[in-house]
Design a protein around this motif. Structure first.
Motif, PDB file in Angstrom:
ATOM      1  N   HIS A  54      -7.983  -1.986  -2.339  1.00 52.02           N
ATOM      2  CA  HIS A  54      -8.783  -3.213  -2.323  1.00 52.02           C
ATOM      3  C   HIS A  54     -10.093  -2.964  -1.578  1.00 52.02           C
ATOM      4  CE1 HIS A  54      -5.081  -6.071  -2.940  1.00 52.02           C
ATOM      5  NE2 HIS A  54      -5.260  -5.228  -3.922  1.00 52.02           N
ATOM      6  N   GLU A  55     -10.002  -2.227  -0.474  1.00 52.01           N
ATOM      7  CA  GLU A  55     -11.222  -1.935   0.304  1.00 52.01           C
ATOM      8  C   GLU A  55     -12.201  -1.087  -0.507  1.00 52.01           C
ATOM      9  OE1 GLU A  55      -8.861  -2.074   4.599  1.00 52.01           O
ATOM     10  OE2 GLU A  55      -9.590  -0.143   3.834  1.00 52.01           O
ATOM     11  N   ASP A  56     -11.675  -0.320  -1.431  1.00 53.02           N
ATOM     12  CA  ASP A  56     -12.527   0.498  -2.308  1.00 53.02           C
ATOM     13  C   ASP A  56     -13.061  -0.295  -3.500  1.00 53.02           C
ATOM     14  OD1 ASP A  56     -12.332   2.698  -0.758  1.00 53.02           O
ATOM     15  OD2 ASP A  56     -10.834   3.739  -1.978  1.00 53.02           O
ATOM     16  N   GLY A  57     -12.791  -1.575  -3.534  1.00 50.75           N
ATOM     17  CA  GLY A  57     -13.409  -2.415  -4.556  1.00 50.75           C
ATOM     18  C   GLY A  57     -12.510  -2.814  -5.715  1.00 50.75           C
ATOM     19  N   TYR A  58     -11.245  -2.394  -5.693  1.00 50.00           N
ATOM     20  CA  TYR A  58     -10.328  -2.798  -6.769  1.00 50.00           C
ATOM     21  C   TYR A  58      -9.662  -4.112  -6.375  1.00 50.00           C
ATOM     22  CZ  TYR A  58     -10.971   1.827  -8.674  1.00 50.00           C
ATOM     23  OH  TYR A  58     -11.540   2.942  -9.206  1.00 50.00           O
ATOM     24  N   ASP A  59      -9.478  -4.984  -7.350  1.00 49.64           N
ATOM     25  CA  ASP A  59      -8.732  -6.185  -7.011  1.00 49.64           C
ATOM     26  C   ASP A  59      -7.337  -6.118  -7.615  1.00 49.64           C
ATOM     27  OD1 ASP A  59     -10.846  -8.056  -9.161  1.00 49.64           O
ATOM     28  OD2 ASP A  59      -8.759  -7.499  -9.584  1.00 49.64           O
ATOM     29  N   ALA A  60      -6.521  -7.061  -7.192  1.00 47.81           N
ATOM     30  CA  ALA A  60      -5.095  -7.012  -7.539  1.00 47.81           C
ATOM     31  C   ALA A  60      -4.880  -6.930  -9.046  1.00 47.81           C
ATOM     32  CB  ALA A  60      -4.388  -8.235  -6.966  1.00 47.81           C
ATOM     33  N   ALA A  61      -5.749  -7.578  -9.818  1.00 49.86           N
ATOM     34  CA  ALA A  61      -5.564  -7.624 -11.270  1.00 49.86           C
ATOM     35  C   ALA A  61      -5.770  -6.259 -11.924  1.00 49.86           C
ATOM     36  CB  ALA A  61      -6.529  -8.642 -11.878  1.00 49.86           C
ATOM     37  N   GLU A  62      -6.378  -5.321 -11.190  1.00 48.15           N
ATOM     38  CA  GLU A  62      -6.688  -4.006 -11.764  1.00 48.15           C
ATOM     39  C   GLU A  62      -5.690  -2.926 -11.356  1.00 48.15           C
ATOM     40  OE1 GLU A  62     -11.513  -4.334 -11.811  1.00 48.15           O
ATOM     41  OE2 GLU A  62     -10.532  -3.950  -9.907  1.00 48.15           O
ATOM     42  N   LEU A  63      -4.792  -3.257 -10.445  1.00 45.30           N
ATOM     43  CA  LEU A  63      -3.888  -2.239  -9.897  1.00 45.30           C
ATOM     44  C   LEU A  63      -2.467  -2.447 -10.414  1.00 45.30           C
ATOM     45  CD1 LEU A  63      -5.156  -2.317  -6.202  1.00 45.30           C
ATOM     46  CD2 LEU A  63      -5.759  -0.659  -7.994  1.00 45.30           C
ATOM     47  N   PHE A  64      -1.824  -1.350 -10.767  1.00 45.77           N
ATOM     48  CA  PHE A  64      -0.447  -1.388 -11.280  1.00 45.77           C
ATOM     49  C   PHE A  64       0.373  -0.371 -10.505  1.00 45.77           C
ATOM     50  CE2 PHE A  64      -1.171  -3.940 -15.111  1.00 45.77           C
ATOM     51  CZ  PHE A  64      -2.554  -3.905 -15.184  1.00 45.77           C
ATOM     52  N   PHE A  65       1.245  -0.850  -9.642  1.00 47.93           N
ATOM     53  CA  PHE A  65       2.096   0.084  -8.898  1.00 47.93           C
ATOM     54  C   PHE A  65       3.284   0.435  -9.789  1.00 47.93           C
ATOM     55  CE2 PHE A  65       5.152   1.614  -5.827  1.00 47.93           C
ATOM     56  CZ  PHE A  65       4.354   2.470  -5.079  1.00 47.93           C
ATOM     57  N   ILE A  66       3.398   1.720 -10.114  1.00 40.08           N
ATOM     58  CA  ILE A  66       4.395   2.192 -11.077  1.00 40.08           C
ATOM     59  C   ILE A  66       5.653   2.619 -10.323  1.00 40.08           C
ATOM     60  CG2 ILE A  66       4.842   3.873 -12.910  1.00 40.08           C
ATOM     61  CD1 ILE A  66       1.756   4.192 -13.159  1.00 40.08           C
ATOM     62  N   ILE A  67       6.793   2.134 -10.779  1.00 37.56           N
ATOM     63  CA  ILE A  67       8.022   2.361 -10.013  1.00 37.56           C
ATOM     64  C   ILE A  67       9.228   2.362 -10.947  1.00 37.56           C
ATOM     65  CG2 ILE A  67       8.085  -0.147  -9.522  1.00 37.56           C
ATOM     66  CD1 ILE A  67       9.285   0.549  -6.800  1.00 37.56           C
ATOM     67  N   GLY A  68      10.214   3.177 -10.621  1.00 36.80           N
ATOM     68  CA  GLY A  68      11.448   3.181 -11.394  1.00 36.80           C
ATOM     69  C   GLY A  68      12.295   1.960 -11.055  1.00 36.80           C
ATOM     70  N   ALA A  69      13.145   1.568 -12.012  1.00 36.68           N
ATOM     71  CA  ALA A  69      13.949   0.352 -11.821  1.00 36.68           C
ATOM     72  C   ALA A  69      14.879   0.477 -10.617  1.00 36.68           C
ATOM     73  CB  ALA A  69      14.750   0.066 -13.088  1.00 36.68           C
ATOM     74  N   ASP A  70      15.361   1.684 -10.320  1.00 36.73           N
ATOM     75  CA  ASP A  70      16.262   1.854  -9.175  1.00 36.73           C
ATOM     76  C   ASP A  70      15.542   1.529  -7.873  1.00 36.73           C
ATOM     77  OD1 ASP A  70      14.725   4.286  -9.677  1.00 36.73           O
ATOM     78  OD2 ASP A  70      15.922   5.244  -8.117  1.00 36.73           O
ATOM     79  N   ALA A  71      14.321   2.002  -7.756  1.00 38.51           N
ATOM     80  CA  ALA A  71      13.556   1.772  -6.530  1.00 38.51           C
ATOM     81  C   ALA A  71      13.123   0.315  -6.424  1.00 38.51           C
ATOM     82  CB  ALA A  71      12.340   2.691  -6.504  1.00 38.51           C
TER      83      ALA A  71
END
Ligand code: ATP
Ligand code: MG
Length: 238
Positions: free
Chosen positions: A95-112
Motif C-alpha cells: 500500500h505504501e508503494d502505491g497499490y490499493d487493496a483492489a489491486e492486490l491478490f494474496f495467493i494461498i492454498g486452501a489448507d493454509a
C-alpha cells in the motif's frame, strides 16, 4: 481496477519451492488475469521452528523457479526484515508503494486459508487485499463457505468482474495442483530418493549441488531441528 495493476502475492516458507507452488500461482494468475506474481519467501525469526534451508538458499531456489517466467518475480522483502513476517505488514508495504487493496491478490492454498482466523490483524486483513484461495489435493475450496460461514458473503467462485467491488473479495479457485509438499521433498532428499518432477529442474540441481536436505552439508543451518516442519503459517500468526 485495470488488469495491468493486478498483482498476485504468493507467500510461503518455500523449503523448497515445488511444482505445487507453481501450479498454485499459475491457477490464480490465469483465473484472475494477474499482471504479475510476486513470490515472497517468509523470514522466520530465530525463536520459531526453522526451515532446514537458510533464507539465502530458499530465496535462491525461488529465483531459479521463476527464472523462466517473465511476469513472475522473487521478492526479498520479508527476508530483509529482522522481525517476523506478518502478511498484514507485507500488504501494508505494498500500500505504501502505491497499490490499493483492489489491486492486490494474496495467493494461498486452501489448507493454509483455513487458519486465517489466527492471523495477525484478522479480520481487518481481509479489507487490505483480495485473497485468491486455490484448492490443494485433499483440501478443496468447495467446503470453505460452510467451514467459514462468517466469510461466505465475500467469497466468489466465478471469474473476476470488471466492476470494482466495494471491498476486497475472497476468490475460490478450484484447480488441479501437483500433489506434493515441501515436507515430502525434504524427506525424499534425506532418504536419497529422487525428487525429479517434484521441483523445477534448476531447483533440483541446486538442492543436489548444495546437499540442502541431506545431513552434513554447509547449506544447512547448524542449529536445525531435524524433521521440524517449517513454520509455514508464521505468515499470519500473531
Ligand atoms: P511444508 O510441507 O513445509 O508445510 P508446503 O508444501 O505446504 O510446505 P508452504 O511453503 O508451507 O509449502 O506453502 C506455501 C503456500 O503454498 C501455502 O499457501 C500452501 O497452502 C500452498 N501450497 C503448497 N503446496 C501446494 C499444493 N501442492 N497445491 C496447492 N497449494 C499448495
Ligand atoms: Mg505448508
Amino acid at each position: 481496477m485495470t488488469a495491468g495493476r493486478r498483482i498476485g502475492i504468493l507467500g510461503g516458507t518455500f523449503d523448497p519451492i515445488h511444482t505445487g507452488h507453481v501450479d498454485l500461482g499459475t491457477a490464480a494468475e490465469q483465473r484472475l488475469g494477474l499482471a504479475r506474481v510476486i513470490v515472497l519467501p517468509s523470514h522466520i525469526p530465530p525463536h520459531r521452528p526453522q526451515p532446514l534451508a537458510s533464507s539465502f538458499h530458499r530465496f535462491a531456489m525461488v529465483a531459479l523457479a521463476v527464472a523462466g517466467r517473465g511476469s513472475w518475480q522473487a521478492s526479498d522483502l520479508e527476508l530483509r526484515l529482522d522481525g517476523p513476517s506478518y502478511t498484514t505488514d507485507t500488504i501494508r508495504r505494498f500500500h505504501e508503494d502505491g497499490y490499493d487493496a483492489a489491486e492486490l491478490f494474496f495467493i494461498i492454498g486452501a489448507d493454509a486459508f483455513t487458519e486465517i482466523a489466527t492471523w495477525k490483524d484478522y479480520p481487518n486483513i481481509l479489507d487490505r487485499t483480495h485473497f485468491a484461495v486455490v484448492s490443494r489435493p485433499g483440501c478443496g475450496v468447495g467446503e470453505l463457505p460452510t467451514r467459514a460461514p462468517e466469510l461466505a458473503a465475500r467469497m466468489r467462485t466465478g471469474p473476476l468482474d470488471e466492476m470494482a467491488p466495494d471491498r476486497p473479495l475472497i476468490f475460490l479457485i478450484d484447480a488441479p495442483t501437483a500433489q506434493v509438499s515441501s515436507t515430502a521433498i525434504r524427506r525424499r532428499s534425506a532418504e536419497g530418493a529422487s525428487i525429479a518432477g517434484l521441483v523445477d529442474p534448476r531447483v533440483q540441481q541446486h538442492i543436489e549441488q548444495h546437499g540442502l536436505y541431506t545431513s552434513m552439508n554447509p547449506g544447512r543451518r547448524v542449529d536445525e531441528h531435524v524433521d521440524t516442519p517449517a513454520a509455514g503459517r508464521l505468515h499470519g500468526q500473531s
